[in-house]
Enzyme design. Structure first.
Site, short mmCIF file in Angstrom:
data_model
loop_
_atom_site.label_atom_id
_atom_site.label_comp_id
_atom_site.label_asym_id
_atom_site.label_seq_id
_atom_site.Cartn_x
_atom_site.Cartn_y
_atom_site.Cartn_z
N GLU A 29 -5.49 13.65 -1.65
CA GLU A 29 -4.73 13.75 -2.89
C GLU A 29 -5.56 14.26 -4.06
O GLU A 29 -5.09 15.09 -4.84
CB GLU A 29 -4.08 12.41 -3.25
CG GLU A 29 -2.88 12.03 -2.42
CD GLU A 29 -3.25 11.27 -1.15
OE1 GLU A 29 -4.47 11.12 -0.88
OE2 GLU A 29 -2.33 10.82 -0.45
N HIS A 47 1.71 -0.35 -2.23
CA HIS A 47 2.69 0.73 -2.08
C HIS A 47 3.88 0.61 -3.02
O HIS A 47 4.87 1.29 -2.84
CB HIS A 47 3.23 0.74 -0.65
CG HIS A 47 2.32 1.38 0.36
ND1 HIS A 47 1.02 1.00 0.54
CD2 HIS A 47 2.54 2.38 1.26
CE1 HIS A 47 0.48 1.73 1.50
NE2 HIS A 47 1.38 2.57 1.95
C1 LIG Z 1 -3.83 7.77 -0.23
C2 LIG Z 1 -2.72 7.71 0.75
N1 LIG Z 1 -2.05 8.84 1.04
C3 LIG Z 1 -1.05 8.82 1.93
C4 LIG Z 1 -0.67 7.66 2.54
C5 LIG Z 1 0.49 7.66 3.52
N2 LIG Z 1 -0.01 7.56 4.87
C6 LIG Z 1 -0.20 6.36 5.42
S1 LIG Z 1 -0.87 6.48 6.90
C7 LIG Z 1 -0.92 8.15 6.86
C8 LIG Z 1 -1.48 8.89 8.02
C9 LIG Z 1 -2.88 8.48 8.32
O1 LIG Z 1 -3.27 8.95 9.56
P1 LIG Z 1 -4.64 8.56 10.26
O2 LIG Z 1 -5.73 8.47 9.23
O3 LIG Z 1 -4.84 9.50 11.37
O4 LIG Z 1 -4.42 7.09 10.80
P2 LIG Z 1 -3.34 6.58 11.87
O5 LIG Z 1 -2.09 6.31 11.10
O6 LIG Z 1 -3.18 7.63 12.90
O7 LIG Z 1 -3.90 5.31 12.41
C10 LIG Z 1 -0.40 8.60 5.66
C11 LIG Z 1 -0.25 10.01 5.29
C12 LIG Z 1 -1.38 6.49 2.18
N3 LIG Z 1 -1.06 5.29 2.71
N4 LIG Z 1 -2.40 6.55 1.32
#
Ligand SMILES: Cc1ncc(C[n+]2csc(CCOP(=O)(O)OP(=O)(O)O)c2C)c(N)n1
Ligand SMILES: [Mg+2]
Lengths: 324, 361
Positions: free
Chosen positions: A60, A129
């Site tokens: 972000e 959130h």
């Molecule tokens: C700063 C932020 N941006 C976006 C999100 C929304 N979000 C939560 S999990 C996620 C994907 C993360 O993927 P990864 O790091 O591969 O972990 P996984 O969910 O596969 O365990 C997103 C975009 C968030 N929680 N925090």
């Protein structure tokens, strides 16, 4: 008039602005191929392609800052934050760069960027959130912030935000995306800084923004049906610029005000409204200004308790009865 | 595993690694049972989520169990854990009470966070488990801080800081890597590469094509890649990182290849759109870490099929009891909304009573 959802209204506004102005580009996490985490951008990538609708990695600070930089060159990025709660990762870019660069350049630079996404509690997603940062943004001269409560307002305000030459923070609500309202087929734009009377009344003014407007409307129904009190509901729509005249006008009409606000009370938007009323309409008041805010603690997860942490129509009714 | 990814050139039997060859039968069986506990717990959580008994998000760890257990099984007294929102596996692996974990999902007063945190925000400092964090990569500087604290106190320990393949793209992670190398902090970043961050594959989010751990090179940090379906390999490679952290106070980046069977969260409507149903089926059939561990133990004659089934039955019973406990527990009282905000207020200290801390009515 067709009934469309808040989500579709936003989607239409984005599509129409992409068609109208070649500099409009949508950037954010999962906005393109996934169709948007909350489906606000559904179909746009398929329709407009990779150049106009761009999926970003989870960076972000990087991509919001990039959007601000691009806006200095006249690009009009519409940046999606999956939640406004994630804006804190990009806070420096938003507050220090988008918010200050015009001033510090003595007016040489402007940032026509929109940063949009949902900012609300009420879905049991916990404290990280559920932030509602409209008061923080409004505390920063240089930034604008709008919080539409209906599909009609969402569409008209989004178009105004994209055409605005200053940075506009656009705060939506996941609980409203699926709700429907009448929205005309013809094009319209709602200027920033114009409040809207959502229900006319004579006895007390309920002043709110975002989803709290719907809470206020429900409270107004109860006040009418059970207590014979005619409440007026004023929807601020835009927090900064703020339609001060509309706030003062409704107070001058009803002489009583209950402010309904999903912010936490300390320095929440309603605190500014209360200050404005006492400074500029003190003599018109027949009772102290009342506020109904989110209970003053981090957002609780527990599905049994979160509903009472947010303003409820019942709490608004009690406050109104106190002063009517 | 593509061969470009791993440092090892020849197939290695990680069962023979020192840390694994020393394992007794009882311990190996316990690992099997612990992994099953995670899976059965989450399957029940899924049921309650679908019944509307819990709110918010539910990010399931199913498919990734060997990563949490393989790494956490090596923790000593001064080793710490911190992770993101996909946190049930690590929580149960460190020994958090299953009943309290289940009650937290249902938002009950008996939950591990008293119903305040929910699925994404589990904590248990008494187990050296520091959450449970909802903001992507938000935990990565905290993990660095836990390592800093351990070193500051002169203890021989480290922090295992878990993050996803999407989280590596956050600035806070990169700042943490630089600080970790600069100040020689014993933090081990375990990248659980389940191939997707929500609907985005690594190819669409990472400029570096080969692997994610390799970015550590830019900071002069040692790194490795492990196959997350091989419990022995996860342990062997984690132990290597822990030893460096303990003996030399050095950071490490360990990428573990794994896979999640369910959507990003249960609310992920596109779970089968950005990847094929065949792909998911393939992983379930051929790469399931629990199934592979069970087979391995049967092959080693540590376990029989019958005893494995008995363990599973006992685990199911434990989960059913935890679920009943959660269902029977009370909702938190409304006044608890204002508890746990300030330490000084909760503890009724003098400063906690000076000035006003809460506003509104
Ligand atoms: C700063 C932020 N941006 C976006 C999100 C929304 N979000 C939560 S999990 C996620 C994907 C993360 O993927 P990864 O790091 O591969 O972990 P996984 O969910 O596969 O365990 C997103 C975009 C968030 N929680 N925090
Ligand atoms: Mg991932």
């Amino acid at each position: 008039m067709p009934l469309i959802t808040y989500r579709t209204a936003l989607n239409q506004a984005l599509a129409e602005e992409i068609l109208r102005d070649e500099n409009v580009v949508i950037i954010g996490e999962e906005v393109a191929q996934y169709n948007g985490a909350y489906k606000v951008t559904e179909g746009l990538w398929e329709r407009f392609g990779d150049k106009r609708v761009v999926d970003a990695p989870i960076s972000e600070a990087g991509f919001i800052g990039m959007g601000i930089g691009a806006s200095m060159l006249g690009i009009r990025p519409v940046m999606e934050l999956m939640f406004w709660s994630f804006a804190y990762v990009a806070w420096d870019q938003i507050i220090n760069n988008a918010g200050q660069v015009r001033y510090m350049s003595g007016g040489l630079i402007n940032c026509p960027i929109v940063i949009r996404g949902p900012a609300n509690g009420g879905t049991n997603v916990g404290a990280t959130h559920s932030h509602t940062p409209e008061n923080f943004i409004a505390n920063t001269p240089g930034l604008k912030v709008v919080c539409p409560a209906t599909a009609y307002d969402a569409k008209g305000l989004m178009k105004a935000a994209i055409r605005d030459n200053d940075p506009v923070c656009f705060m939506e609500n996941t609980l409203l995306y699926g709700e429907s309202w009448e929205v005309p087929e013809e094009e319209y734009v709602i200027p920033l800084g114009v409040a809207d009377i959502k229900r006319a009344g004579t006895d007390v003014s309920l002043i709110a923004h975002g989803r709290a407007v719907l809470t206020a409307l429900k409270a107004a129904e109860i006040l009418e049906a059970d207590h014979g009190i005619h409440a007026e509901v004023l929807d601020l729509r835009s927090i900064r610029p703020l339609d001060e005249e509309a706030v003062l006008a409704t107070v001058r009409k009803t002489h009583r005000a209950v402010l309904v606000d999903e912010n936490k009370p300390f320095c929440g938007v309603s605190a500014q409204i209360a200050a404005t009323i006492q400074e500029k309409a003190f003599d018109d008041l027949d009772a102290p200004v009342q506020r109904v805010c989110t209970l003053d603690a981090p957002s609780i997860y527990s599905p049994a308790l979160e509903p009472i942490q947010l303003p409820t129509p019942e709490r608004v009714v009690i406050k109104a009865l106190d002063i009517c | 595993m593509s061969e470009t990814k791993t440092a090892a050139t020849e197939p290695v039997d990680y069962a023979r690694a020192e840390i694994n060859s020393a394992l007794g039968a009882a311990e190996k069986i316990r690992f099997f049972s612990e992994m099953l506990r995670i899976r059965r717990f989450e399957q029940t959580a899924l049921k309650y989520y679908n019944q509307g008994k819990m709110g918010g998000f539910l990010h399931l760890y199913i498919g990734q169990e060997a990563v949490a257990l393989g790494t956490v099984s090596l923790m000593g007294k001064n080793d710490h854990v911190i992770t993101a929102y996909r946190d049930h596996g690590h929580a149960l692996a460190v020994g958090m009470d299953m009943k309290a974990c289940m009650a937290e999902l249902l938002g009950k007063a008996t939950g591990c966070s008293r119903g305040k945190g929910g699925s994404m925000h589990y904590f248990a400092p008494d187990k050296n488990y520091w959450g449970g964090h909802g903001i992507v990569a938000g935990q990565t500087p905290l993990g660095l801080g836990l390592a800093y604290g351990v070193k500051y106190k002169g203890l021989k320990g480290c922090c295992l800081c878990f993050l996803g393949d999407g989280a590596v793209n956050q600035g806070s992670y990169h700042e943490s890597l630089n600080l970790a190398a600069l100040w020689k902090l014993p933090v081990i970043y375990v990248i659980e590469n389940n191939q997707y961050s929500m609907g985005t594959s690594m190819e669409r989010s990472s400029a570096m094509r080969n692997c994610l751990a390799e970015r550590a090179e830019g900071y002069g940090i040692a790194w490795d890649v492990a196959n997350g379906e091989d419990f022995y390999e996860v342990r062997a490679k984690t132990w290597n990182a822990i030893r460096r952290a303990h003996d030399e106070s050095l950071p490490f980046v360990l990428e573990v290849d794994t896979y999640r069977y369910y959507g990003h969260s249960v609310a992920d409507a596109n779970a089968k759109k950005y990847r094929s149903a065949d792909e998911i089926e393939h992983y379930k059939t051929h790469h399931d870490p629990i199934r592979l561990w069970r087979k391995r133990l049967v092959d080693e004659k540590v376990l029989t099929e019958e005893s494995a089934d008995e363990i599973d039955a006992a685990v199911k019973q434990e989960v059913a009891e935890a679920a009943q406990f959660a269902l029977d527990s009370e909702d938190p009282a409304p006044e608890t909304i204002f508890e746990d905000v300030y330490w000084e207020v909760d503890n009724q200290t003098e400063v906690g009573q000076t000035g006003r801390h809460f506003f509104g009515d």
